[in-house]
Design a protein around this motif. Structure first.
Motif, PDB file in Angstrom:
ATOM      1  N   PRO A 127       0.841  -1.525   0.403  1.00 54.40           N
ATOM      2  CA  PRO A 127       0.089   0.125  -0.046  1.00 54.40           C
ATOM      3  C   PRO A 127       1.226   1.335  -0.155  1.00 54.40           C
ATOM      4  N   GLU A 128       2.322   1.305   0.379  1.00 55.77           N
ATOM      5  CA  GLU A 128       3.040   2.718   1.386  1.00 55.77           C
ATOM      6  C   GLU A 128       3.493   2.467  -0.104  1.00 55.77           C
ATOM      7  N   ASP A 129       3.207   2.282  -1.770  1.00 54.11           N
ATOM      8  CA  ASP A 129       3.469   2.293  -2.727  1.00 54.11           C
ATOM      9  C   ASP A 129       3.031   2.512  -4.024  1.00 54.11           C
ATOM     10  N   THR A 130       1.225   3.272  -3.019  1.00 53.23           N
ATOM     11  CA  THR A 130       0.490   3.491  -3.641  1.00 53.23           C
ATOM     12  C   THR A 130       1.175   5.263  -4.272  1.00 53.23           C
ATOM     13  N   ALA A 131       0.688   5.566  -5.829  1.00 52.91           N
ATOM     14  CA  ALA A 131       1.402   7.193  -5.727  1.00 52.91           C
ATOM     15  C   ALA A 131       1.153   7.507  -7.144  1.00 52.91           C
ATOM     16  N   VAL A 132       1.809   8.955  -7.881  1.00 50.75           N
ATOM     17  CA  VAL A 132       1.711   8.668  -8.835  1.00 50.75           C
ATOM     18  C   VAL A 132       3.488   8.456 -10.007  1.00 50.75           C
ATOM     19  N   TYR A 133       3.547   7.679 -10.059  1.00 45.21           N
ATOM     20  CA  TYR A 133       4.531   7.431 -11.092  1.00 45.21           C
ATOM     21  C   TYR A 133       5.080   7.801 -12.576  1.00 45.21           C
ATOM     22  N   TYR A 134       6.659   9.267 -12.163  1.00 48.60           N
ATOM     23  CA  TYR A 134       6.493   9.660 -13.321  1.00 48.60           C
ATOM     24  C   TYR A 134       7.916   9.507 -13.896  1.00 48.60           C
ATOM     25  N   CYS A 135       8.029   9.219 -15.169  1.00 45.51           N
ATOM     26  CA  CYS A 135       9.238   9.189 -15.327  1.00 45.51           C
ATOM     27  C   CYS A 135       9.488  10.227 -16.130  1.00 45.51           C
ATOM     28  N   ALA A 136      11.658   9.784 -16.341  1.00 46.88           N
ATOM     29  CA  ALA A 136      12.091  11.261 -16.330  1.00 46.88           C
ATOM     30  C   ALA A 136      13.050  10.498 -17.496  1.00 46.88           C
ATOM     31  N   ALA A 137      13.787  11.579 -17.869  1.00 42.70           N
ATOM     32  CA  ALA A 137      14.939  10.931 -18.390  1.00 42.70           C
ATOM     33  C   ALA A 137      16.168  12.387 -18.648  1.00 42.70           C
ATOM     34  N   ASP A 138      17.470  12.246 -18.393  1.00 44.21           N
ATOM     35  CA  ASP A 138      18.613  13.291 -18.462  1.00 44.21           C
ATOM     36  C   ASP A 138      19.564  13.560 -19.453  1.00 44.21           C
ATOM     37  N   SER A 139      19.698  14.374 -20.306  1.00 44.79           N
ATOM     38  CA  SER A 139      20.059  14.670 -21.998  1.00 44.79           C
ATOM     39  C   SER A 139      21.662  14.781 -21.226  1.00 44.79           C
ATOM     40  N   ARG A 140      21.608  15.176 -20.250  1.00 46.30           N
ATOM     41  CA  ARG A 140      23.243  16.172 -19.800  1.00 46.30           C
ATOM     42  C   ARG A 140      24.625  14.761 -18.585  1.00 46.30           C
ATOM     43  N   ARG A 141      23.895  13.623 -18.747  1.00 47.86           N
ATOM     44  CA  ARG A 141      24.455  12.932 -17.591  1.00 47.86           C
ATOM     45  C   ARG A 141      25.803  11.799 -18.584  1.00 47.86           C
ATOM     46  N   ALA A 142      26.879  11.723 -18.312  1.00 44.71           N
ATOM     47  CA  ALA A 142      27.473  10.516 -19.182  1.00 44.71           C
ATOM     48  C   ALA A 142      27.284   9.056 -18.285  1.00 44.71           C
ATOM     49  N   TYR A 143      27.598   8.614 -19.330  1.00 45.03           N
ATOM     50  CA  TYR A 143      27.672   7.332 -20.275  1.00 45.03           C
ATOM     51  C   TYR A 143      26.946   6.113 -19.423  1.00 45.03           C
ATOM     52  N   TRP A 144      28.202   6.139 -18.013  1.00 50.05           N
ATOM     53  CA  TRP A 144      27.513   6.094 -17.150  1.00 50.05           C
ATOM     54  C   TRP A 144      27.306   5.762 -16.027  1.00 50.05           C
TER      55      TRP A 144
ATOM     56  N   THR B 189      24.334   7.234 -13.087  1.00 45.52           N
ATOM     57  CA  THR B 189      22.586   7.467 -12.828  1.00 45.52           C
ATOM     58  C   THR B 189      22.624   8.758 -12.559  1.00 45.52           C
ATOM     59  N   SER B 190      21.612   9.544 -11.853  1.00 46.80           N
ATOM     60  CA  SER B 190      21.700   9.725 -10.543  1.00 46.80           C
ATOM     61  C   SER B 190      19.856   9.695  -9.901  1.00 46.80           C
ATOM     62  N   ARG B 191      20.237   9.977  -8.600  1.00 42.42           N
ATOM     63  CA  ARG B 191      19.206  10.679  -7.881  1.00 42.42           C
ATOM     64  C   ARG B 191      18.041  11.433  -7.464  1.00 42.42           C
ATOM     65  N   THR B 192      18.451  12.963  -8.429  1.00 43.73           N
ATOM     66  CA  THR B 192      18.585  13.987  -8.176  1.00 43.73           C
ATOM     67  C   THR B 192      17.151  14.243  -8.511  1.00 43.73           C
ATOM     68  N   LEU B 193      15.846  14.592  -8.352  1.00 42.35           N
ATOM     69  CA  LEU B 193      14.919  15.198  -9.119  1.00 42.35           C
ATOM     70  C   LEU B 193      15.004  15.835 -10.366  1.00 42.35           C
ATOM     71  N   TYR B 194      16.482  17.466  -9.810  1.00 43.20           N
ATOM     72  CA  TYR B 194      16.636  18.665 -11.160  1.00 43.20           C
ATOM     73  C   TYR B 194      17.477  18.267 -11.395  1.00 43.20           C
ATOM     74  N   ASP B 195      18.158  16.429 -11.843  1.00 44.95           N
ATOM     75  CA  ASP B 195      19.612  16.670 -13.381  1.00 44.95           C
ATOM     76  C   ASP B 195      18.631  16.237 -13.958  1.00 44.95           C
ATOM     77  N   TYR B 196      17.444  15.925 -14.095  1.00 42.80           N
ATOM     78  CA  TYR B 196      16.206  15.588 -14.998  1.00 42.80           C
ATOM     79  C   TYR B 196      15.278  16.217 -15.654  1.00 42.80           C
ATOM     80  N   ASN B 197      15.273  16.472 -16.824  1.00 41.89           N
ATOM     81  CA  ASN B 197      15.156  17.638 -17.883  1.00 41.89           C
ATOM     82  C   ASN B 197      14.011  17.786 -18.386  1.00 41.89           C
ATOM     83  N   SER B 198      13.466  16.370 -18.545  1.00 42.39           N
ATOM     84  CA  SER B 198      12.465  15.934 -19.654  1.00 42.39           C
ATOM     85  C   SER B 198      11.520  14.924 -18.468  1.00 42.39           C
ATOM     86  N   TRP B 199      10.406  14.725 -18.445  1.00 40.18           N
ATOM     87  CA  TRP B 199       9.261  14.332 -17.477  1.00 40.18           C
ATOM     88  C   TRP B 199       8.021  14.086 -17.985  1.00 40.18           C
TER      89      TRP B 199
END
Length: 129
Positions: free
Chosen positions: A90-107, A109-119
Motif C-alpha cells: 500500500p505504501e507504493d501508492t503514488a503517481v509514478y513519473y518517468c524522467a530523462a536526463d540528457s546531460r549525464r555521462a553514459y556510465w 545515474t542520478s537520484r536528484t530530481l533536478y538533474d532530469y530535464n524531461s518528464w
C-alpha cells in the motif's frame, strides 16, 4: 527535450505486480543517450526517487524501499523504459513519473530530481491492502 508517455498504472491488491512503461513519442530524439529515471509522488508528499538506469543499462540504482521488488530496464531499440513492480505494498501508492536526463555521462545515474530535464505526465498506481 524528449517527450515521454507513461502507461501501465492501475489499481491492484497488496502482493500483486504491475509493469510500467515509458516511451518517447512524437518528433523526438532517441532515448539511447539519456539516463532514465522513475520517480513517484504520493498525496501530500514530495516527489521521490525510485530507480534510475544509465545509457547502456549496466548501471542501475534503486531507493532502498523498492530493492528486491522493483526492476528497471530499458529497450533502446524501442525507445522504452520499464519498471517491473512486484510484491506491491500500500505504501507504493503514488503517481509514478518517468524522467530523462540528457546531460549525464553514459556510465552514471542520478537520484536528484533536478538533474532530469524531461518528464512524463505520470501514471497512477494504487495498491489496496
Amino acid at each position: 527535450q524528449v517527450q515521454l508517455v507513461e502507461s501501465g498504472g492501475g489499481l491492484v491488491q497488496a502482493g500483486d505486480s504491475l509493469r510500467l512503461s515509458c516511451a518517447s513519442s512524437g518528433r523526438t530524439f532517441s532515448i539511447s543517450y539519456y539516463t532514465m529515471g522513475w520517480f513517484r509522488q504520493a498525496p501530500g508528499k514530495e516527489r521521490e526517487f525510485v530507480a534510475a538506469i544509465n545509457w547502456r543499462g549496466d548501471g542501475i540504482d534503486y531507493v532502498d524501499s523498492v530493492k528486491g521488488r522493483f526492476t528497471i530496464s530499458r529497450d533502446n531499440a524501442k525507445n522504452t523504459v520499464y519498471l517491473q513492480m512486484n510484491s506491491l505494498k500500500p505504501e507504493d501508492t503514488a503517481v509514478y513519473y518517468c524522467a530523462a536526463d540528457s546531460r549525464r555521462a553514459y556510465w552514471s545515474t542520478s537520484r536528484t530530481l533536478y538533474d532530469y530535464n524531461s518528464w512524463g505526465q505520470g501514471t497512477q498506481v494504487t495498491v489496496s491492502s
